[in-house]
Write an enzyme that holds these catalytic residues in place. Sequence first.
Site, PDB file in Angstrom:
ATOM      1  N   ARG A  34       0.797  -1.219   0.000  1.00 57.23           N
ATOM      2  CA  ARG A  34       0.000   0.000   0.000  1.00 57.23           C
ATOM      3  C   ARG A  34       0.833   1.274   0.000  1.00 57.23           C
ATOM      4  NH1 ARG A  34      -4.396   0.607   4.658  1.00 57.23           N
ATOM      5  NH2 ARG A  34      -4.736  -1.543   3.988  1.00 57.23           N
ATOM      6  N   HIS A  82      -8.203  -3.603  -7.470  1.00 57.21           N
ATOM      7  CA  HIS A  82      -7.979  -2.927  -6.185  1.00 57.21           C
ATOM      8  C   HIS A  82      -9.262  -2.899  -5.370  1.00 57.21           C
ATOM      9  CE1 HIS A  82      -5.251  -0.464  -3.778  1.00 57.21           C
ATOM     10  NE2 HIS A  82      -6.249   0.383  -3.541  1.00 57.21           N
ATOM     11  N   TYR A 113     -17.766  13.674 -13.310  1.00 59.03           N
ATOM     12  CA  TYR A 113     -17.655  14.865 -14.152  1.00 59.03           C
ATOM     13  C   TYR A 113     -16.318  14.968 -14.881  1.00 59.03           C
ATOM     14  CZ  TYR A 113     -21.607  16.358 -11.270  1.00 59.03           C
ATOM     15  OH  TYR A 113     -22.819  16.439 -10.620  1.00 59.03           O
TER      16      TYR A 113
END
Length: 823
Positions: free
Chosen positions: A33, A79, A123
């Site tokens: 990570r 993931h 968006y």
Amino acid sequence: MDPISTERITPASITDIMQTAYIDYSMSVIVSRALPDARDGLKPVQRRILYAMLREGLLHNRPFDKCAGVVGEVLKNYHPHGDSSVYDTLVRMAQSWVMRYPLIDPQGNFGSVDGDSPAAYRYTECRLTSLAEDLLRNIDEDTVEFVANYKESTTEPSVLPAGLPNLLMNGSTGIAVGMATNIPPHNLDELIDGICAQIDNPNITIAELGEFIQGPDFPTGGRIIGRKGIDEYMNTGRGIVRTRGKVTSEQMEGGDRERVIITEIPYNVNRATLVTKIAELVSSKEIEGISDLRDESDENTRIVIELKRGEFPEVIISKLYKKTALESSFGVNLLALDNRRPKQMNIKELINCYIDHRREVIYRRTQFRLRKAEDRAHILEGYKIALDNLDDFIRIIRSSANRDEAKQRLQEKYPLSDRQVAAILDLRLYQLTGMERDKIEEEYAELIKLIEELRSILENEYKLLGIIKEELRELQTKYSSPRKSEIVPYEGEISKADMTPKEGCFITVSHKGFIKRVSDSEFRTQKRGGKGVQGGNTYDEDFIEHIFTANTHDYIMFFMNNGRVYVEKVYEIPEGSRTSKGRSINNVLQLQEGEQIAAMICVKEISEDYNLVMCTRNGTVKKTNLAGYKNFRKGGIIGINIDDGDTLITVKLTNRESDLSIVTRQGKSIRFHESDLREQGRATRGVRGVKLAPGDYVQAMEVVDESMTLLICGMNGQGKRTSFSEFPVQKRGGSGVIAAKTAGVAGALAVKETDEIMMLTKNGQAVRTSVKDINVIGRITKGVRCINLNDGDQLLGIARIVEAEEEVTKLDSEETPSESAEE
């Protein structure tokens, strides 16, 4: 049967379970990570985003697509974590003020350097940059290992081929469990020059690498102040780089006022927060002289600060650096995963990781291409056999009942493999024409050349490394960009050493641990037997316990009673007046609990030319080379291992040919040559130096110099000098001979006729007097009065005075009295 009754329950300690679980969690965070891989410079989530976008076809020359689709693809296949973490990572890889070379091309609101949040992923749109594609290039040619994804429905790369040194190029930041990384971005042109230089010369030094790789190159520009932090992290993997924004000044219209313009800011500084902080300082009048503050920034930074009439811009700029984030520090920690293990590396080791990775990628790619070429050549060889025997092949095929029979009959008559026969049977009629035959011959000849070239690459390490360099140079031309961060020396950066004059001084340490440095000019020379001047005020029930003389530019080594050693420059010791109490030694040295100073040694430099001989209260002595203490740390190092109940009392510098004289509290002395002591390492115990009578202990140890005399002062203020020739050379470990008849020895020094000494009493009185005023007499005598003591007072210790260099030249042109390495 009840299923519960068949379960096997094993008792376990909650501590063991939690410990195991936490270790597993820690390793997961570290490896999977938070930390980047040293090879491609990417964390797992970054690698998965780039790979998912490649598989989605979001290349730099294709249309943009919604970030929501990328996030969904990453979550679906690679993931299985929160969508916000994936999107935040995607956004950072697209922000030009975060990444020196962005990996994702953004479209839409991706935030700003003012700290504005990006729009929601429904968006915004994105696609890979051309540079990111070069990190992924050749990934389908068996260049890297693929592993199963979390649900084993597909595979993902464990590392990218990384055609560019992404870790150093873009840097990385991450906090794991118990460790963190903070790698600054660098200029790609400089990196590739450095990598190629290291390929050409694997033994290149880091200093030589520094000629190519100047230092960090932050995307926000700014100035890097000084090279000290850069040199530290390049050599050790850790260092602090000081950065400043780029600030200029110009005349305003009218010419009677000036304004300061900030055009670049330090890396990771929030521009809006910086402007707000400046406004707060102006409002609180911490910075005066500013009449107006405006943020005129667009995609480029432009903060305008108008000054009042008569104000100097240099003064305002200096205050901004001091009080705001316009000057910041970047703490570098080159920590990355090397073979799935976290490792702190210097710049050369990181480059080695990248070179080794590219060597493996090119080797595997060459193997893949060789297999593919050999396979095609094998098919073409079958075609050639068929074309050479075309009529027979047609006859056999036409007379066969089916494909399998044709295959069997052809293999019985001609040396053909299954794949060759299958390819021949798949041939179309037009491919049997003469023109097609020529094409096959031509293709086969080219394949043979290619196979030879590929084999030569696999067999020749020099050629393989040459390909790495060649591909890097191509990409260097493609992505070349000038340095954004300017590296400049610190204006007016004057070290404390430059500001401190070379002069004699003495250092005192009180019983309760207050230390100070006082110029020796504060004390005037007096005649023998004088009352002296006040040598130092002390706190209640405190008294001066140690005194040491030195030059301000020497190194001073503090040896503690428990055997630890601390090293400082003398000028780092806080200066005080003759009557000041000093500062707590805990504010000067990072002492451990219960530590007290036993001895102090002053040297010009820490070299192999001298030895240190240590002596403990119980008579143990040890010899160690001075160079063993070269790698000192702020928190101290081990100087000698001390037995329980014993303490270190003194340390002396020797020239490898010295005699040593130990003086005990009861007035006994033993003299022996330092060759009786074998040279030992730092963390050792030592050997017996003197055999002590019951109740006796070692008071002092001195280096013998026949041109000097041994000065011994008693606690009652009486003292004498005795020639060293009166002390016979013995073997260490004996009882010694009588050195002085006294109720208790306060101190002993080897002195010259021209020396001056300082005597300090328990009540803080100090007398500075010339050694020549003290008589030279025999061993078995009491001596003369050296200092008049008040009732209840007693002599505590004596020390030699060191003069300033200029003063020494005037007083004695032949020899400089000193406690330093010149003796």
